[in-house]
Design an enzyme around this catalytic site. Sequence first.
Site, PDB file in Angstrom:
ATOM      1  N   THR A   3       0.804  -0.992  -0.025  1.00  0.00           N
ATOM      2  CA  THR A   3       0.086   0.079  -0.015  1.00  0.00           C
ATOM      3  C   THR A   3       0.592   1.182  -0.054  1.00  0.00           C
ATOM      4  O   THR A   3       1.873   1.284   0.772  1.00  0.00           O
ATOM      5  CB  THR A   3      -0.990   0.071   1.198  1.00  0.00           C
ATOM      6  OG1 THR A   3      -1.559   1.300   1.454  1.00  0.00           O
ATOM      7  CG2 THR A   3      -0.244  -0.361   2.569  1.00  0.00           C
ATOM      8  N   VAL A   4       0.548   2.096  -0.909  1.00  0.00           N
ATOM      9  CA  VAL A   4       1.384   3.457  -0.972  1.00  0.00           C
ATOM     10  C   VAL A   4       1.187   4.237   0.405  1.00  0.00           C
ATOM     11  O   VAL A   4       1.714   4.992   0.558  1.00  0.00           O
ATOM     12  CB  VAL A   4       0.841   4.360  -2.100  1.00  0.00           C
ATOM     13  CG1 VAL A   4       1.422   3.574  -3.458  1.00  0.00           C
ATOM     14  CG2 VAL A   4      -0.703   4.800  -2.170  1.00  0.00           C
ATOM     15  N   ASP A   5      -0.115   3.970   0.942  1.00  0.00           N
ATOM     16  CA  ASP A   5      -0.589   4.897   1.970  1.00  0.00           C
ATOM     17  C   ASP A   5       0.390   4.230   3.479  1.00  0.00           C
ATOM     18  O   ASP A   5       0.353   5.227   4.399  1.00  0.00           O
ATOM     19  CB  ASP A   5      -1.875   4.459   2.590  1.00  0.00           C
ATOM     20  CG  ASP A   5      -2.798   4.973   1.554  1.00  0.00           C
ATOM     21  OD1 ASP A   5      -2.648   5.939   0.968  1.00  0.00           O
ATOM     22  OD2 ASP A   5      -3.917   4.504   1.319  1.00  0.00           O
ATOM     23  N   GLY A  44      -3.449  10.298   0.602  1.00  0.00           N
ATOM     24  CA  GLY A  44      -3.306   9.767   1.950  1.00  0.00           C
ATOM     25  C   GLY A  44      -4.426  10.259   2.651  1.00  0.00           C
ATOM     26  O   GLY A  44      -4.792  11.193   3.029  1.00  0.00           O
ATOM     27  N   ARG A  45      -5.582   9.453   2.594  1.00  0.00           N
ATOM     28  CA  ARG A  45      -7.006   9.831   3.088  1.00  0.00           C
ATOM     29  C   ARG A  45      -7.011   9.754   4.472  1.00  0.00           C
ATOM     30  O   ARG A  45      -7.697  10.626   5.086  1.00  0.00           O
ATOM     31  CB  ARG A  45      -7.729   8.539   2.336  1.00  0.00           C
ATOM     32  CG  ARG A  45      -9.301   9.126   2.053  1.00  0.00           C
ATOM     33  CD  ARG A  45      -9.178  10.030   0.953  1.00  0.00           C
ATOM     34  NE  ARG A  45     -10.750  10.468   0.903  1.00  0.00           N
ATOM     35  CZ  ARG A  45     -10.884  11.785   0.105  1.00  0.00           C
ATOM     36  NH1 ARG A  45     -10.014  12.641  -0.123  1.00  0.00           N
ATOM     37  NH2 ARG A  45     -12.301  12.088  -0.014  1.00  0.00           N
ATOM     38  N   GLU A  88      -4.566  14.840   0.903  1.00  0.00           N
ATOM     39  CA  GLU A  88      -5.897  14.819   0.324  1.00  0.00           C
ATOM     40  C   GLU A  88      -6.828  14.782   1.616  1.00  0.00           C
ATOM     41  O   GLU A  88      -7.911  15.286   1.462  1.00  0.00           O
ATOM     42  CB  GLU A  88      -6.322  13.835  -0.706  1.00  0.00           C
ATOM     43  CG  GLU A  88      -5.790  12.262  -0.288  1.00  0.00           C
ATOM     44  CD  GLU A  88      -6.276  11.316  -1.320  1.00  0.00           C
ATOM     45  OE1 GLU A  88      -6.789  11.645  -2.338  1.00  0.00           O
ATOM     46  OE2 GLU A  88      -5.682  10.105  -1.052  1.00  0.00           O
ATOM     47  N   TYR A 145      -2.647   9.854  -9.406  1.00  0.00           N
ATOM     48  CA  TYR A 145      -2.088   8.527  -9.876  1.00  0.00           C
ATOM     49  C   TYR A 145      -0.671   8.658 -10.196  1.00  0.00           C
ATOM     50  O   TYR A 145       0.137   7.686 -10.181  1.00  0.00           O
ATOM     51  CB  TYR A 145      -2.986   7.758 -10.952  1.00  0.00           C
ATOM     52  CG  TYR A 145      -4.289   6.914 -10.525  1.00  0.00           C
ATOM     53  CD1 TYR A 145      -4.662   7.073  -9.105  1.00  0.00           C
ATOM     54  CD2 TYR A 145      -5.270   6.458 -11.481  1.00  0.00           C
ATOM     55  CE1 TYR A 145      -5.946   6.431  -8.822  1.00  0.00           C
ATOM     56  CE2 TYR A 145      -6.457   6.066 -11.118  1.00  0.00           C
ATOM     57  CZ  TYR A 145      -6.646   6.043  -9.965  1.00  0.00           C
ATOM     58  OH  TYR A 145      -7.915   5.364  -9.377  1.00  0.00           O
ATOM     59  N   ARG A 167       1.756   7.207  -7.231  1.00  0.00           N
ATOM     60  CA  ARG A 167       1.820   5.975  -7.043  1.00  0.00           C
ATOM     61  C   ARG A 167       2.090   5.032  -8.342  1.00  0.00           C
ATOM     62  O   ARG A 167       2.397   3.898  -8.045  1.00  0.00           O
ATOM     63  CB  ARG A 167       0.381   5.424  -6.524  1.00  0.00           C
ATOM     64  CG  ARG A 167      -0.833   5.273  -7.457  1.00  0.00           C
ATOM     65  CD  ARG A 167      -2.005   4.744  -6.781  1.00  0.00           C
ATOM     66  NE  ARG A 167      -2.912   4.334  -7.802  1.00  0.00           N
ATOM     67  CZ  ARG A 167      -4.025   3.820  -7.556  1.00  0.00           C
ATOM     68  NH1 ARG A 167      -4.654   4.185  -6.268  1.00  0.00           N
ATOM     69  NH2 ARG A 167      -4.796   3.278  -8.421  1.00  0.00           N
TER      70      ARG A 167
END
Lengths: 420, 420
Positions: free
Chosen positions: B141-143, B190-191, B246, B296, B299
């Site tokens: 996960t990029v997060d 990054g929600r 974000e 996008y 990522r």
Amino acid sequence: MKRNAFYAQSGGVTAVINASACGVIETARKHRKEIGKVYAGRNGIIGALLEDIIDTSAESKGAIAALKHTPGGAFGSARYKLKGLDVNLAEYERLIEVFRAHDIGYFFYNGGGDSMDTAHKVSEISRRLKFPITCIGIPKTVDNDLTVTDNCPGFGSVAKYVAVSTAEAGLDVASMARTSTRVFILEVMGRHAGWIAAAAGLADQIGARAPHIILFPEIPFAEEAFLARVKVCVERDEFCVVVVSEGLRLADGRFVAEAGTRDAFGHAQLGGVAATLAALVRSRLGFKYHYAIADYLQRSARHVASKTDVEQAYAVGKAAVELALAGENAVMPTIVRKSNAPYRWTIGKVPLRRVANREKMMPRNFITKDGFAITPSCRRYLEPLIRGEDYPPYRRGLPQYAALANRPVARRLAEGFVLK
Amino acid sequence: MKRNAFYAQSGGVTAVINASACGVIETARKHRKEIGKVYAGRNGIIGALLEDIIDTSAESKGAIAALKHTPGGAFGSARYKLKGLDVNLAEYERLIEVFRAHDIGYFFYNGGGDSMDTAHKVSEISRRLKFPITCIGIPKTVDNDLTVTDNCPGFGSVAKYVAVSTAEAGLDVASMARTSTRVFILEVMGRHAGWIAAAAGLADQIGARAPHIILFPEIPFAEEAFLARVKVCVERDEFCVVVVSEGLRLADGRFVAEAGTRDAFGHAQLGGVAATLAALVRSRLGFKYHYAIADYLQRSARHVASKTDVEQAYAVGKAAVELALAGENAVMPTIVRKSNAPYRWTIGKVPLRRVANREKMMPRNFITKDGFAITPSCRRYLEPLIRGEDYPPYRRGLPQYAALANRPVARRLAEGFVLK
């Protein structure tokens, strides 16, 4: 009779404008008999007007060489246009005062069409105000819209960034389309000319299927045709990648992104054209979307610069000095394409008056009839410009940039100057 | 007793998820006595449910190796969450039918926290529905928000992209500030967790002065404090670079970008948080701004991937197969940090139930007291993760990606399946 040189950066910067600075400084250093010191204007021409001048001779050889891989404008740039000699003579008299005080005999001005106008006006000092100075323009613009020169340093790198990013994002969206994002919109620069958007068209050579649609400022936006095409692409490929120029316009000339507080489609307006198109796709077709706005990231992306571009940026800087030493004046070095395959180019020259204040749009035959893609001729034109990689050195995961001292030259004039 | 393996990608893809696929496939190919073919689900778990399966054994060694430098999800991903066994038994029965029909004894599921929940649920088939299958999760996960593992494959590359882009854009804005753009805002993903925004903080190590302000989802947005800080930065440095997640929220929990049709400040709302902040800066401070939304691009940016990240993504894929062969079940390989300087890491493991549906936020001591920057501890944590470059091969200016045939496996079941 050795005199000093003045170099300044003008307008929006690029990933490789410092490579041109490097070309100027390194070449001047090889001609110490003819050229004294290379001074740089802090913030472009403003540095000359305010006598805010940097002595580049204080920089080490290594620091100057590192300019070649450092994005941005190392001495600061400016959006500042000189008025005509007849309109604001005071500015020209001030320039002469400063040039005389610092014994400046060469003026190298690195910028786009507007900047070539400034360089051209400065060149008139020699003739009309009897102050001898050699003025050479150095081409730079990500927009690729200077006339005469085959292409502009700065463009090849942004073109490479946009093509690579479109390919990468295309693969990403393709993976997500089954259950999530169907439409991806990438907004790129290009207020008047679609060169940067066109470069995205190279991405489809590497199997990403993207971009499906390119929207050029040269082609008036046709809402229904666009929506119909998006629908067809999603039905065929499950997804659709759109690359749009920030300067996309309606048939009546209004920018799609700026047509009123509400946008051209009646939606509330805050973002740019990508947000507007995304809202349109959502409301009319119901597809889930994502959009990216590359903005400054695209023009500063030195990490993925085109080697061809870096070489050409350096070459026009070097050529500017050589033209000056050869007795040329009021000219700009150009890039002349000799052949496509193999790609060969050389340096030419053009009088500044022929490039000042002009813009080169995409030729209509570079855009397909339907207005949504690039043609094979366009591809042949663009492809060599993104060739080759030229990575900056990295340390601990990050690029290492030039660290200049930017030592100011002591002021010699008693009077300051107030910018109008 | 040799059985086949099923591998699927899940959730948002990354620049290196295919490196994990490569790790799985190459390692399985080395154990032909224990593992038959590696099948891949087309579009993740949906491929299993629909019996839409790809035979990776049809791919050449070179094509599989090329996955290591190919962004996106090579077999398609999906945002699809299995419901509980008690809620939708039909899904699990279908999975067993498909697994049985294709003699699948190993299930490798490559995703984030939600996906580890799916993998965990599938692992319950063995015990509750008496179908023997080995389930191994593979972190991605990029997060960077999976628990237990020190970091997540995919994050290091987006972190490198964000740090490099912030540095580059910082140099650009610094050049322009005198006469043009004063404030530049970069919106990153990054929600819920601010890891990606935090990575921008590494950029200031290379002299770009950027970023001046980072806005984390963990810190409620304080409008006045933010504006005051922007003003101070512009007064001191002439410019201000802001990096914003974000997922930035107001104190009452609403997203800044989504608080109503009008945004939280009463402005019309179309864009994301960057557009909202830009409008705020403009209306309250009057500064000219630019903003970028990486979306996008960040990522999928394989062209500037972190070598550490690529290696770790491969290693967790490889480890997943090795754990399965060692008789482990319902676990996920983790990355265990052994030391910071020099950076050393090894592979550990964790039961899936301990990582399913959990999120790791930034620890408060990774964010400075004022909430606008990262601390030295955060820097020590992040810095090794972006180390090293691992460029894809280029041809004619563009990266060359894996070209998989993605040959479908012949269906063996008479019945289809309808996704709910």
